[in-house]
Write a protein that holds these residues in place. Structure first.
Motif, mmCIF file in Angstrom:
data_model
loop_
_atom_site.group_PDB
_atom_site.id
_atom_site.type_symbol
_atom_site.label_atom_id
_atom_site.label_comp_id
_atom_site.label_asym_id
_atom_site.label_seq_id
_atom_site.Cartn_x
_atom_site.Cartn_y
_atom_site.Cartn_z
ATOM 1 N N ALA A 148 -16.039 2.169 13.015
ATOM 2 C CA ALA A 148 -16.617 1.050 13.757
ATOM 3 C C ALA A 148 -17.651 0.342 12.882
ATOM 4 C CB ALA A 148 -17.260 1.555 15.044
ATOM 5 N N THR A 149 -17.285 -0.812 12.345
ATOM 6 C CA THR A 149 -18.167 -1.600 11.489
ATOM 7 C C THR A 149 -19.081 -2.473 12.358
ATOM 8 O OG1 THR A 149 -16.543 -3.374 11.368
ATOM 9 C CG2 THR A 149 -16.420 -1.656 9.659
ATOM 10 N N PRO A 150 -20.160 -3.024 11.775
ATOM 11 C CA PRO A 150 -21.036 -3.892 12.568
ATOM 12 C C PRO A 150 -20.303 -5.090 13.184
ATOM 13 C CG PRO A 150 -22.140 -3.228 10.550
ATOM 14 C CD PRO A 150 -20.709 -2.751 10.451
ATOM 15 N N ASP A 151 -19.382 -5.719 12.446
ATOM 16 C CA ASP A 151 -18.659 -6.854 13.032
ATOM 17 C C ASP A 151 -17.750 -6.390 14.165
ATOM 18 O OD1 ASP A 151 -17.030 -5.654 11.061
ATOM 19 O OD2 ASP A 151 -16.081 -7.537 10.490
ATOM 20 N N TRP A 152 -17.138 -5.219 14.014
ATOM 21 C CA TRP A 152 -16.308 -4.670 15.098
ATOM 22 C C TRP A 152 -17.176 -4.414 16.329
ATOM 23 C CZ3 TRP A 152 -16.470 -0.593 18.283
ATOM 24 C CH2 TRP A 152 -15.332 -0.375 19.072
ATOM 25 N N ARG A 153 -18.335 -3.793 16.158
ATOM 26 C CA ARG A 153 -19.217 -3.476 17.294
ATOM 27 C C ARG A 153 -19.656 -4.742 18.021
ATOM 28 N NH1 ARG A 153 -20.355 1.557 18.129
ATOM 29 N NH2 ARG A 153 -20.276 3.076 16.456
ATOM 30 N N ALA A 154 -19.987 -5.791 17.270
ATOM 31 C CA ALA A 154 -20.400 -7.051 17.890
ATOM 32 C C ALA A 154 -19.263 -7.636 18.725
ATOM 33 C CB ALA A 154 -20.848 -8.046 16.827
ATOM 34 N N HIS A 155 -18.043 -7.612 18.197
ATOM 35 C CA HIS A 155 -16.893 -8.123 18.957
ATOM 36 C C HIS A 155 -16.620 -7.254 20.180
ATOM 37 C CE1 HIS A 155 -16.141 -11.125 16.009
ATOM 38 N NE2 HIS A 155 -15.725 -10.293 15.082
ATOM 39 N N TYR A 156 -16.734 -5.941 20.023
ATOM 40 C CA TYR A 156 -16.518 -5.014 21.134
ATOM 41 C C TYR A 156 -17.480 -5.325 22.285
ATOM 42 C CZ TYR A 156 -16.282 -0.561 23.680
ATOM 43 O OH TYR A 156 -16.152 0.391 24.649
ATOM 44 N N GLU A 157 -18.750 -5.499 21.957
ATOM 45 C CA GLU A 157 -19.743 -5.811 22.982
ATOM 46 C C GLU A 157 -19.447 -7.155 23.647
ATOM 47 O OE1 GLU A 157 -23.454 -5.418 20.905
ATOM 48 O OE2 GLU A 157 -23.199 -3.234 20.719
ATOM 49 N N GLU A 158 -19.010 -8.135 22.854
ATOM 50 C CA GLU A 158 -18.664 -9.439 23.425
ATOM 51 C C GLU A 158 -17.469 -9.319 24.375
ATOM 52 O OE1 GLU A 158 -18.430 -13.458 24.391
ATOM 53 O OE2 GLU A 158 -20.081 -12.308 23.530
ATOM 54 N N TYR A 159 -16.447 -8.559 24.001
ATOM 55 C CA TYR A 159 -15.290 -8.397 24.886
ATOM 56 C C TYR A 159 -15.673 -7.660 26.163
ATOM 57 C CZ TYR A 159 -12.188 -10.447 21.473
ATOM 58 O OH TYR A 159 -11.582 -11.339 20.638
ATOM 59 N N GLN A 160 -16.588 -6.705 26.071
ATOM 60 C CA GLN A 160 -17.054 -6.042 27.282
ATOM 61 C C GLN A 160 -17.790 -7.038 28.183
ATOM 62 O OE1 GLN A 160 -19.194 -2.597 25.645
ATOM 63 N NE2 GLN A 160 -17.713 -1.361 26.775
ATOM 64 N N ARG A 161 -18.646 -7.880 27.594
ATOM 65 C CA ARG A 161 -19.352 -8.905 28.382
ATOM 66 C C ARG A 161 -18.364 -9.844 29.057
ATOM 67 N NH1 ARG A 161 -23.099 -8.647 24.184
ATOM 68 N NH2 ARG A 161 -22.150 -10.337 23.024
ATOM 69 N N ARG A 162 -17.232 -10.089 28.408
ATOM 70 C CA ARG A 162 -16.212 -10.977 28.983
ATOM 71 C C ARG A 162 -15.387 -10.269 30.056
ATOM 72 N NH1 ARG A 162 -14.081 -15.425 25.614
ATOM 73 N NH2 ARG A 162 -15.742 -15.980 24.183
ATOM 74 N N GLY A 163 -15.630 -8.977 30.261
ATOM 75 C CA GLY A 163 -14.985 -8.251 31.337
ATOM 76 C C GLY A 163 -13.693 -7.549 30.973
ATOM 77 N N LEU A 164 -13.386 -7.418 29.684
ATOM 78 C CA LEU A 164 -12.192 -6.674 29.315
ATOM 79 C C LEU A 164 -12.414 -5.199 29.591
ATOM 80 C CD1 LEU A 164 -11.667 -9.364 27.765
ATOM 81 C CD2 LEU A 164 -10.500 -7.990 26.067
ATOM 82 N N PRO A 165 -11.375 -4.498 30.058
ATOM 83 C CA PRO A 165 -11.528 -3.072 30.336
ATOM 84 C C PRO A 165 -11.931 -2.287 29.085
ATOM 85 C CG PRO A 165 -9.496 -3.912 31.307
ATOM 86 C CD PRO A 165 -10.053 -4.997 30.427
ATOM 87 N N ALA A 166 -12.753 -1.287 29.292
ATOM 88 C CA ALA A 166 -13.211 -0.421 28.203
ATOM 89 C C ALA A 166 -13.181 1.009 28.699
ATOM 90 C CB ALA A 166 -14.610 -0.811 27.774
ATOM 91 N N GLY A 167 -13.186 1.935 27.790
ATOM 92 C CA GLY A 167 -13.209 3.330 28.177
ATOM 93 C C GLY A 167 -12.486 4.227 27.189
ATOM 94 N N ALA A 168 -11.668 3.643 26.313
ATOM 95 C CA ALA A 168 -10.972 4.450 25.298
ATOM 96 C C ALA A 168 -11.974 4.895 24.239
ATOM 97 C CB ALA A 168 -9.869 3.614 24.655
ATOM 98 N N PRO A 169 -11.689 5.998 23.546
ATOM 99 C CA PRO A 169 -12.584 6.421 22.466
ATOM 100 C C PRO A 169 -12.774 5.322 21.433
ATOM 101 C CG PRO A 169 -10.892 8.070 22.880
ATOM 102 C CD PRO A 169 -10.543 6.858 23.681
ATOM 103 N N LEU A 170 -13.970 5.218 20.922
ATOM 104 C CA LEU A 170 -14.278 4.199 19.923
ATOM 105 C C LEU A 170 -13.845 4.640 18.537
ATOM 106 C CD1 LEU A 170 -17.800 3.090 21.146
ATOM 107 C CD2 LEU A 170 -15.561 2.181 21.787
ATOM 108 N N PRO A 171 -13.587 3.693 17.637
ATOM 109 C CA PRO A 171 -13.202 4.061 16.263
ATOM 110 C C PRO A 171 -14.240 4.959 15.613
ATOM 111 C CG PRO A 171 -12.867 1.723 16.629
ATOM 112 C CD PRO A 171 -13.602 2.260 17.833
ATOM 113 N N GLY A 172 -13.720 5.934 14.869
ATOM 114 C CA GLY A 172 -14.588 6.838 14.154
ATOM 115 C C GLY A 172 -15.341 7.812 15.050
ATOM 116 N N GLY A 173 -15.020 7.824 16.344
ATOM 117 C CA GLY A 173 -15.798 8.648 17.270
ATOM 118 C C GLY A 173 -15.038 9.717 17.931
#
Length: 173
Positions: A148-173
Motif C-alpha cells: 500500500a503506497t501513499p498514492d494508493w492509500r489516498a485513493h482508497y480513502e477517497e473511494y471510501q468517502r465516495r461510498g464504495l464498499p470496503a472490508g477486504a484485506p488491504l495490500p501488504g497487510g
C-alpha cells in the motif's frame, strides 16, 4: 457520469463493477500497444502477462518477486485496436478504446464478485491507470506492487468517502 480520474462502482449482470474512463493524448494504436504488449504492460499492469491474445487462449499472470501466487485467465474477446476482454483470476477485465490518430478515450471495466473489495480494488486500478498515463507520457514507471503506497492509500480513502464498499484485506497487510 465519470471524471477522468475516478472510477465508478455499480452492479452489472449481478456482479460488482468498477468503471474508469481516461482521456489520453495518444493515438488508439499507441494505447492499444500499451494495453496488449507484454513489454508495455510491465510498466503499469500489476503482473507480468504471458499468453496469446486469441479468444479462448490461456493467459498466465505472474507477480513481481513472487509476492502473490501466479494465476491464470482466459482471453474472452479481441478486436484490435479497439477491444480486449479477459479474465484475471475470477475477475473480468474489459478495455475499450475509441478515438483517432491524436487522442483516445480508454474505457476500463472490472467485474468481480466480492463487493467488499470495491474500495481496495478501485484504488489499485486507479494507481495502475495513473502509471499507464505516465508511461504513455514517457515517464519511467514500474508496475504497482501489492504494498500500500501513499498514492494508493489516498485513493482508497477517497473511494471510501465516495461510498464504495470496503472490508477486504488491504495490500501488504
Amino acid at each position: 457520469m465519470l471524471d477522468d480520474m475516478h472510477g465508478m462502482y455499480e452492479i452489472v449482470d449481478d456482479r460488482s463493477a468498477l468503471t474508469f474512463e481516461r482521456r489520453l493524448a495518444h493515438s488508439v494504436e499507441r494505447v492499444w500497444r500499451a494495453v496488449t504488449e507484454p513489454a508495455e504492460l510491465a510498466h503499469w499492469f500489476p503482473s507480468m502477462v504471458r499468453g496469446d491474445l486469441t479468444p479462448g487462449a490461456t493467459l498466465t499472470f505472474e507477480f513481481p518477486g513472487g509476492e502473490m501466487p501466479a494465476m491464470e485467465g482466459e482471453v474472452i474477446e479481441v478486436d484490435p485496436p479497439r477491444t480486449l476482454a479477459f479474465t484475471w483470476g475470477d475477475d473480468l477485465l474489459r478495455i475499450e478504446l475509441e478515438g483517432d490518430d491524436e487522442s483516445c478515450v480508454l474505457h476500463f471495466v472490472v467485474l468481480f464478485d466480492d463487493a467488499e473489495r470495491a474500495s481496495r480494488d478501485a484504488a489499485g486500478w486507479h494507481v495502475c491507470l495513473d502509471r499507464l498515463e505516465e508511461h504513455l507520457g514517457g515517464a519511467a514507471t514500474q508496475a504497482p506492487s501489492s504494498e500500500a503506497t501513499p498514492d494508493w492509500r489516498a485513493h482508497y480513502e477517497e473511494y471510501q468517502r465516495r461510498g464504495l464498499p470496503a472490508g477486504a484485506p488491504l495490500p501488504g497487510g
